[in-house]
Design a protein around this motif. Structure first.
Motif, PDB file in Angstrom:
ATOM      1  N   GLU A  81       0.825  -1.218   0.000  1.00  0.00           N
ATOM      2  CA  GLU A  81       0.000   0.000   0.000  1.00  0.00           C
ATOM      3  C   GLU A  81       0.856   1.263   0.000  1.00  0.00           C
ATOM      4  OE1 GLU A  81      -2.123   0.949   3.925  1.00  0.00           O
ATOM      5  OE2 GLU A  81      -1.762  -1.197   4.086  1.00  0.00           O
ATOM      6  N   LYS A 132      -5.303   2.502  -1.930  1.00  0.00           N
ATOM      7  CA  LYS A 132      -6.361   1.549  -1.559  1.00  0.00           C
ATOM      8  C   LYS A 132      -6.200   0.248  -2.330  1.00  0.00           C
ATOM      9  CE  LYS A 132      -9.608   5.199  -0.340  1.00  0.00           C
ATOM     10  NZ  LYS A 132     -10.591   6.127  -0.889  1.00  0.00           N
ATOM     11  N   ARG A 133      -5.870   0.338  -3.605  1.00  0.00           N
ATOM     12  CA  ARG A 133      -5.653  -0.853  -4.426  1.00  0.00           C
ATOM     13  C   ARG A 133      -4.586  -1.750  -3.797  1.00  0.00           C
ATOM     14  NH1 ARG A 133      -1.976  -2.054  -8.792  1.00  0.00           N
ATOM     15  NH2 ARG A 133      -2.883  -3.276 -10.500  1.00  0.00           N
ATOM     16  N   LYS A 156      -3.672  -1.889  -0.672  1.00  0.00           N
ATOM     17  CA  LYS A 156      -4.220  -2.439   0.576  1.00  0.00           C
ATOM     18  C   LYS A 156      -5.152  -3.607   0.267  1.00  0.00           C
ATOM     19  CE  LYS A 156      -6.409  -0.723   4.829  1.00  0.00           C
ATOM     20  NZ  LYS A 156      -7.716  -1.359   4.880  1.00  0.00           N
ATOM     21  N   PHE A 157      -6.042  -3.419  -0.704  1.00  0.00           N
ATOM     22  CA  PHE A 157      -6.998  -4.482  -1.054  1.00  0.00           C
ATOM     23  C   PHE A 157      -6.284  -5.719  -1.590  1.00  0.00           C
ATOM     24  CE2 PHE A 157     -10.145  -0.857  -2.251  1.00  0.00           C
ATOM     25  CZ  PHE A 157     -10.436  -0.640  -0.910  1.00  0.00           C
ATOM     26  N   GLU A 167      -4.680  -7.590   1.285  1.00  0.00           N
ATOM     27  CA  GLU A 167      -5.661  -8.219   2.176  1.00  0.00           C
ATOM     28  C   GLU A 167      -6.362  -9.426   1.538  1.00  0.00           C
ATOM     29  OE1 GLU A 167      -7.025  -4.178   4.623  1.00  0.00           O
ATOM     30  OE2 GLU A 167      -8.248  -4.936   2.968  1.00  0.00           O
ATOM     31  N   ALA A 168      -6.373  -9.488   0.211  1.00  0.00           N
ATOM     32  CA  ALA A 168      -7.146 -10.523  -0.486  1.00  0.00           C
ATOM     33  C   ALA A 168      -6.636 -11.931  -0.206  1.00  0.00           C
ATOM     34  CB  ALA A 168      -7.136 -10.266  -1.990  1.00  0.00           C
ATOM     35  N   ALA A 201     -10.164  -8.349  -4.179  1.00  0.00           N
ATOM     36  CA  ALA A 201      -9.556  -7.011  -4.244  1.00  0.00           C
ATOM     37  C   ALA A 201     -10.180  -6.197  -5.367  1.00  0.00           C
ATOM     38  CB  ALA A 201      -8.048  -7.134  -4.459  1.00  0.00           C
ATOM     39  N   GLU A 221     -13.205  -6.463  -6.475  1.00  0.00           N
ATOM     40  CA  GLU A 221     -14.568  -6.069  -6.067  1.00  0.00           C
ATOM     41  C   GLU A 221     -14.536  -4.828  -5.176  1.00  0.00           C
ATOM     42  OE1 GLU A 221     -15.945  -9.707  -4.340  1.00  0.00           O
ATOM     43  OE2 GLU A 221     -16.009 -10.718  -6.290  1.00  0.00           O
ATOM     44  N   LYS A 222     -13.570  -4.795  -4.256  1.00  0.00           N
ATOM     45  CA  LYS A 222     -13.438  -3.607  -3.387  1.00  0.00           C
ATOM     46  C   LYS A 222     -12.992  -2.383  -4.194  1.00  0.00           C
ATOM     47  CE  LYS A 222     -12.317  -6.066   0.900  1.00  0.00           C
ATOM     48  NZ  LYS A 222     -11.239  -6.353   1.874  1.00  0.00           N
ATOM     49  N   LEU A 223     -12.070  -2.638  -5.146  1.00  0.00           N
ATOM     50  CA  LEU A 223     -11.584  -1.540  -5.991  1.00  0.00           C
ATOM     51  C   LEU A 223     -12.732  -0.950  -6.812  1.00  0.00           C
ATOM     52  CD1 LEU A 223      -9.137   0.082  -7.060  1.00  0.00           C
ATOM     53  CD2 LEU A 223      -8.877  -1.681  -8.817  1.00  0.00           C
ATOM     54  N   GLU A 256     -14.523   1.676  -4.957  1.00  0.00           N
ATOM     55  CA  GLU A 256     -13.766   2.942  -4.873  1.00  0.00           C
ATOM     56  C   GLU A 256     -13.790   3.679  -6.211  1.00  0.00           C
ATOM     57  OE1 GLU A 256     -12.654   4.254  -2.114  1.00  0.00           O
ATOM     58  OE2 GLU A 256     -13.339   2.491  -1.001  1.00  0.00           O
TER      59      GLU A 256
END
Length: 311
Positions: free
Chosen positions: A60, A115-116, A118-119, A122-123, A207, A209-211, A214
């Motif tokens: 990140e 954020k990308r 981080k995601f 975390e994935a 990741a 999906e979260k992106l 955003e």
């Protein structure tokens, strides 16, 4: 008259002090570092110029530091009136390409890639996924090797970099098995990479999906310069296509070799790699040894490139 492409590096190119001498010389470059710190809410300029390798390696942090440096290093070229006909970037570098094309504001892009990163981290829990570089084997043989290894878990090509050089990603056991199969098929090297996650494979879908969430919050502008995107290796000129390609990119193969070929077919004969390192320059030369390849990562390379482009 041939055409010019700006290309931007991906994760792994980072180093402490990148872009520092250009920022000291050009106010427009320094302003980008300041803008990044403002957008992120911490002193990323200090992290890049005077931090340490371990901090920069955290995904990140890596992602915004590279995009910031790439966009900063581009400013002197723009100041001199040098504008590309095409832009492209390897994975993360596609965000710098979109900034160059006017698709996103720089502030939005740098916040997105933090954020990308981080995601993506975390994935997949650390130690579950892996990546490997396969050298000296053709694409089909690597694809087949991944299929043969996939009984042990996810395993797929992640980056088609240049002829005879691919990266694969997936579950650790499957990637290790694919390495063995590739070696048996005649690969010169099959080596595990020191990365924190298995990028560009289906394990990273969460990741993406979260992106997507955003990206929905960000303004996408009209694209001023065609962006050759990783997932299709085609030029994107319609802003409606941007979000889907960036979401898909997280969990799909990066078709870098084909991106370069697309630009060559469109008449590009000069590539300028902008940002840390010269990895992409090497790939381009392996794809077509006859094109002109320049780079901008420090004052020396900037001055040499300006001299070449303003003759």
């Amino acid at each position: 008259m041939g055409k010019l492409a700006f290309i931007f590096p991906g994760q792994g190119a980072q180093y402490v002090g990148m872009g520092k001498d250009i920022a000291a010389e050009y106010k427009s470059a320094d302003a980008i570092y300041e803008e990044a710190s403002e957008a992120l809410g911490f002193d990323i300029k200090e992290m890049i110029f005077n931090g340490n390798d371990e901090t920069l390696k955290i995904t990140e942090n890596t992602q915004p530091t590279i995009v910031t440096t790439s966009v900063a290093c581009m400013q002197p070229l723009l100041e001199k009136g040098i504008k590309p006909d095409f832009v492209a970037g390897l994975s993360l570098g596609e965000y710098a390409a979109h900034v160059a094309a006017g698709t996103f504001s720089f502030k939005d892009a740098v916040a997105l890639v933090r954020k990308r990163g981080k995601f993506m981290q975390e994935a997949v829990p650390v130690g579950v996924g892996a990546m490997s570089a396969i050298i000296g084997l053709d694409n089909e043989a690597v694809i087949e090797s991944c299929k043969e290894a996939s009984s042990l878990g996810v395993c797929a090509p992640a980056n088609f970099n240049c002829p005879g050089q691919l990266a694969i990603a997936g579950d650790v056991a499957a990637v290790e098995k694919a390495n063995e199969i590739c070696k048996a098929k005649g690969a010169k090297r099959a080596m595990m990479l020191a990365v924190s996650a298995p990028f560009h494979c289906s394990l990273l879908k969460p990741a993406g999906e979260k992106l997507a969430e955003e990206l929905d919050k960000v303004t996408v502008n009209d694209i001023k310069i065609p962006v050759v995107v990783n997932v299709t290796a085609e030029s994107v000129t319609a802003k409606e296509q941007v979000k889907a390609t960036l979401v898909d990119q997280v969990s799909n193969s990066v078709l870098w070799e084909n991106c370069v070929k697309t630009m060559l077919e469109q008449g590009v004969d000069t590539f300028v790699e902008i940002g840390p390192g010269k990895v992409l320059s090497g790939f381009v030369k392996k794809i077509n040894k006859d094109v002109r390849v320049l780079n901008v990562e420090n004052l020396d390379s900037l001055n040499a490139t300006l001299e070449e482009l303003t003759r």
